[in-house]
Design a protein around this motif. Structure first.
Motif, PDB file in Angstrom:
ATOM      1  N   THR A  29       0.816  -1.214   0.000  1.00 27.62           N
ATOM      2  CA  THR A  29       0.000   0.000   0.000  1.00 27.62           C
ATOM      3  C   THR A  29       0.848   1.261   0.000  1.00 27.62           C
ATOM      4  O   THR A  29       0.367   2.346  -0.329  1.00 27.62           O
ATOM      5  CB  THR A  29      -0.913   0.025   1.241  1.00 27.62           C
ATOM      6  OG1 THR A  29      -0.121  -0.170   2.413  1.00 27.62           O
ATOM      7  CG2 THR A  29      -1.964  -1.066   1.168  1.00 27.62           C
ATOM      8  N   GLY A 288      -3.734  -2.937  -4.783  1.00 33.54           N
ATOM      9  CA  GLY A 288      -3.287  -1.807  -3.975  1.00 33.54           C
ATOM     10  C   GLY A 288      -3.120  -0.547  -4.807  1.00 33.54           C
ATOM     11  O   GLY A 288      -3.454   0.565  -4.366  1.00 33.54           O
ATOM     12  N   GLN A 289      -2.616  -0.723  -6.036  1.00 36.98           N
ATOM     13  CA  GLN A 289      -2.454   0.419  -6.931  1.00 36.98           C
ATOM     14  C   GLN A 289      -3.816   0.995  -7.332  1.00 36.98           C
ATOM     15  O   GLN A 289      -3.987   2.213  -7.420  1.00 36.98           O
ATOM     16  CB  GLN A 289      -1.674  -0.026  -8.176  1.00 36.98           C
ATOM     17  CG  GLN A 289      -1.008   1.121  -8.908  1.00 36.98           C
ATOM     18  CD  GLN A 289      -0.008   0.634  -9.946  1.00 36.98           C
ATOM     19  OE1 GLN A 289       0.097  -0.559 -10.211  1.00 36.98           O
ATOM     20  NE2 GLN A 289       0.723   1.556 -10.549  1.00 36.98           N
ATOM     21  N   MET A 291      -6.587   0.912  -5.518  1.00 36.85           N
ATOM     22  CA  MET A 291      -7.193   1.621  -4.388  1.00 36.85           C
ATOM     23  C   MET A 291      -6.646   3.035  -4.240  1.00 36.85           C
ATOM     24  O   MET A 291      -7.387   3.972  -3.921  1.00 36.85           O
ATOM     25  CB  MET A 291      -6.968   0.838  -3.088  1.00 36.85           C
ATOM     26  CG  MET A 291      -7.696  -0.486  -3.029  1.00 36.85           C
ATOM     27  SD  MET A 291      -9.496  -0.292  -3.143  1.00 36.85           S
ATOM     28  CE  MET A 291     -10.005  -2.023  -3.071  1.00 36.85           C
ATOM     29  N   GLN A 292      -5.359   3.218  -4.487  1.00 41.26           N
ATOM     30  CA  GLN A 292      -4.747   4.526  -4.283  1.00 41.26           C
ATOM     31  C   GLN A 292      -4.828   5.428  -5.514  1.00 41.26           C
ATOM     32  O   GLN A 292      -5.046   6.635  -5.389  1.00 41.26           O
ATOM     33  CB  GLN A 292      -3.283   4.355  -3.865  1.00 41.26           C
ATOM     34  CG  GLN A 292      -3.137   3.741  -2.483  1.00 41.26           C
ATOM     35  CD  GLN A 292      -1.689   3.622  -2.050  1.00 41.26           C
ATOM     36  OE1 GLN A 292      -0.965   4.604  -1.974  1.00 41.26           O
ATOM     37  NE2 GLN A 292      -1.260   2.403  -1.774  1.00 41.26           N
ATOM     38  N   ALA A 297      -7.318   6.562  -2.299  1.00 42.52           N
ATOM     39  CA  ALA A 297      -7.158   6.161  -0.902  1.00 42.52           C
ATOM     40  C   ALA A 297      -5.732   6.421  -0.427  1.00 42.52           C
ATOM     41  O   ALA A 297      -4.785   6.421  -1.220  1.00 42.52           O
ATOM     42  CB  ALA A 297      -7.491   4.681  -0.739  1.00 42.52           C
ATOM     43  N   GLN A 301      -5.775   3.460   4.270  1.00 40.33           N
ATOM     44  CA  GLN A 301      -7.108   3.151   3.751  1.00 40.33           C
ATOM     45  C   GLN A 301      -7.044   2.021   2.724  1.00 40.33           C
ATOM     46  O   GLN A 301      -7.933   1.162   2.676  1.00 40.33           O
ATOM     47  CB  GLN A 301      -7.717   4.401   3.122  1.00 40.33           C
ATOM     48  CG  GLN A 301      -8.075   5.490   4.128  1.00 40.33           C
ATOM     49  CD  GLN A 301      -8.414   6.816   3.450  1.00 40.33           C
ATOM     50  OE1 GLN A 301      -8.082   7.037   2.276  1.00 40.33           O
ATOM     51  NE2 GLN A 301      -9.068   7.715   4.180  1.00 40.33           N
ATOM     52  N   SER A 302      -5.993   2.020   1.918  1.00 41.42           N
ATOM     53  CA  SER A 302      -5.840   0.990   0.902  1.00 41.42           C
ATOM     54  C   SER A 302      -5.763  -0.397   1.535  1.00 41.42           C
ATOM     55  O   SER A 302      -6.372  -1.352   1.044  1.00 41.42           O
ATOM     56  CB  SER A 302      -4.579   1.257   0.071  1.00 41.42           C
ATOM     57  OG  SER A 302      -4.401   0.270  -0.902  1.00 41.42           O
ATOM     58  N   THR A 306      -8.783  -3.515   1.065  1.00 40.99           N
ATOM     59  CA  THR A 306      -8.536  -4.824   0.450  1.00 40.99           C
ATOM     60  C   THR A 306      -8.841  -5.989   1.394  1.00 40.99           C
ATOM     61  O   THR A 306      -8.617  -7.151   1.040  1.00 40.99           O
ATOM     62  CB  THR A 306      -7.069  -4.938  -0.020  1.00 40.99           C
ATOM     63  OG1 THR A 306      -6.200  -4.659   1.089  1.00 40.99           O
ATOM     64  CG2 THR A 306      -6.775  -3.960  -1.135  1.00 40.99           C
TER      65      THR A 306
END
Length: 574
Positions: A29, A288-289, A291-292, A297, A301-302, A306
């Protein structure tokens, strides 16, 4: 060993695996933030991940072969030490090149942990019982996978991303101590050691060249897929790998014995492992990529966002592991897991930057269940059928091909992602240009960064530009999941073709002791089986020939004769 004794013996092993998973996921993350701070681009982002996977992939079969020759306890402690040194040094990186270099060292240790943990489990736990303990391993992996991103996000947001690499050091030291105190393996019989150095070098060279090619080809600032550089790299990899096969066929103790591929279970498990590796590593990296960069995020938060996928992996691995141990049946669960893997990837291929999170959570949970039901059990079914003397090399070979698939998958999917993002931004060029012009000088700096392919810090972008970038990344990550679907179909086909062998009830140490005892008394196992079968047939004939009231006497006489022969030494094998 009792359940408690097994857990005590596994405690250091479980902690070692936790360290490995934690150190691998703690940066997941935080990676967009790390690459942004070190002024890296999408190629650097991909290579920070690929470097560890590449080193893990190349060294896994070598560690596995060493485990068949040397002290396994000492080897796993050495792997832990290498791993934690690489992790700590990575925290001092000043640019992406240094970070990638230390991640390679990290990967060398991870290769040992990955290979040796499976082998040592087989030493002390039978295949029938191993299902539930692999469920515990799955739970530890899930905890590390959950805890890693959360800890990494918190550390990055509070004290800085460099602490992501330091956090595993105390756990690793404790794991080494626990292994020394709790893990007691019998001494291996002394044997003349023959190490296949040439095979190891050729395999490492061929796989490395191949993975470097798929990592760099098509990337911005690198060479094209159809180019002279691509041709020479593919040709070099092919020559090295062909030479490796020829060497492995001739040497006394090959790194990867080619005869293993005559075993149908091993061959189809390898095929399934390659494709499931893409799903496992690819989804964890690009989720993860997503989410951000697609949802804006923060690293913390990421990690939280998940959780549904990790929950699916945790639940499926633990519950299915328990069921497999109780019933001895595994194939139906792996087929269902393969189907869930396909369904999960297809569903994830429909997401966008503004997909409702509840819907997204269901998709991630399904995908996690699929990975959890298939991944660990592929090693289990191979360990169930291979000879005890080849347990290390066979277990590590399955893991090797899984890592190979994951490494190549992350590289190729990373290249596809970069191309897709560039194309989507180009399609929205007019809209993006208008937003940049309104910002003045600061907008021009953002434009230069996006044009160079540098990973943006989405949360710091102006709203007008952030929506465009998030949309580009959302659609691109969804496309990456769809690209992985055909490989998941390959996993399903391979799992369906696996022979449905029942799980054995003896540990590797017990099987090896029996083989050594048989070899020491000069007994041929085939003659033992043939003689035992002949005895059963003779007794059956005696039973059929005798009158009903004489049946008991006939059987007793037959067995009495066998015992007399055995005591007189005529049939010692019986």
């Amino acid at each position: 060993m009792s359940h408690r004794q097994v857990l005590e013996a596994l405690s250091g092993l479980l902690l070692g695996m936790f360290v490995s998973i934690l150190a691998g996921t703690v940066v997941s993350t935080s990676l967009p933030k790390i690459i942004a701070d070190l002024k890296g681009d999408q190629t650097a982002y991909t290579w920070v991940v690929v470097a560890t996977l590449l080193a893990t992939t190349v060294t896994t079969p070598i560690w596995g072969k060493l485990s068949d020759l040397f002290n396994r306890k000492l080897l796993i402690q050495l792997a832990l030490a290498i791993f934690v040194i690489g992790s700590a040094l990575a925290g001092f990186s000043q640019d992406t090149t240094m970070l990638i270099g230390f991640r390679v060292l990290q990967g060398v240790g991870a290769g040992g942990l990955t290979a040796l943990s499976q082998v040592i489990m087989a030493d002390i736990i039978s295949p029938r019982e191993r299902g539930k303990y692999m469920g515990i391993f799955g739970a530890i992996m899930a905890i590390g996978t959950v805890g890693g991103p959360l800890i990494g996000g918190l550390l990055t947001d509070s004290v800085g991303w460099r602490w992501n690499f330091y956090v595993g050091v105390p756990f690793a030291i404790l794991a080494i101590i626990l292994l020394q105190v709790t893990l007691h393996l019998p001494k291996r019989p002394k044997a003349k050691v023959s190490i296949d150095y040439l095979g190891a070098v050729l395999i490492a060279a061929g796989v490395s060249i191949l993975l470097i090619w798929v990592s760099l080809a098509g990337q911005q600032g690198q060479f094209a897929w159809a180019s002279a550089t691509s041709f020479w790299m593919v040709a070099g990899a092919a020559v090295a790998l062909i030479a490796a096969v020829l060497v492995e066929l001739k040497v006394k103790d090959p790194v990867i014995p080619m005869r293993l591929f005559k075993n149908r279970t091993f061959t189809f498990s390898v095929i399934a492992s390659i494709s499931v590796g893409v799903a496992m590593f690819g989804t964890s990296v690009f989720l993860g990529q997503y989410m951000q960069l697609a949802r804006g995020a923060t690293p913390t938060q990421s990690g939280l966002l998940t959780l549904p996928m990790i929950a699916g992996l945790l639940v499926s691995s633990v519950v299915i592991g328990q069921i497999i141990s109780r019933t001895g049946k595994w194939k139906a669960f792996m087929v269902v897991g393969s189907v869930l893997l396909i369904v999960g990837l297809v569903l994830m291929g429909t997401i966008d930057y503004d997909t409702d999170y509840v819907v997204l959570s269901v998709y991630m949970f399904v995908l996690g269940c699929g990975v959890g039901m298939v991944m660990q059990n592929l090693v289990l079914v191979v360990q169930n059928v291979v000879a005890p003397a080849e347990m290390g090399v066979a277990s590590s070979a399955v893991t090797f091909f899984r890592s190979l698939g994951g490494t190549a998958g992350v590289s190729v999917l990373g290249s596809i992602l970069g191309t897709q993002v560039a194309d989507h931004l180009a399609d929205k060029g007019a809209e993006l240009t208008a937003a940049i012009m309104k910002l003045g000088p600061s907008g021009l700096e953002i434009a230069k960064s996006l044009k160079a392919g540098t990973i943006p810090s989405v949360s710091s972008l102006p709203e007008s530009i952030r929506v465009i970038v998030e949309s580009a990344y959302g659609e691109s990550v969804a496309f990456v999941f769809l690209v992985a679907v055909p490989l998941a179909v390959v996993t399903l086909v391979a799992v369906c073709l696996l022979p449905n062998n029942r799980l054995g009830s003896k540990t590797t140490i017990e099987r090896l002791a029996e083989e050594n005892a048989a070899a020491g008394s000069g007994i041929d196992s085939e003659s033992v089986i043939a003689a035992a079968a002949a005895e059963v047939i003779d007794d059956a004939e005696a039973l059929i020939a005798a009158e009903p009231l004489e049946s008991a006497e006939a059987i007793a006489d037959a067995h009495g004769a066998r015992r007399a022969d055995s005591e007189s030494g005529e049939h010692p094998s019986l």
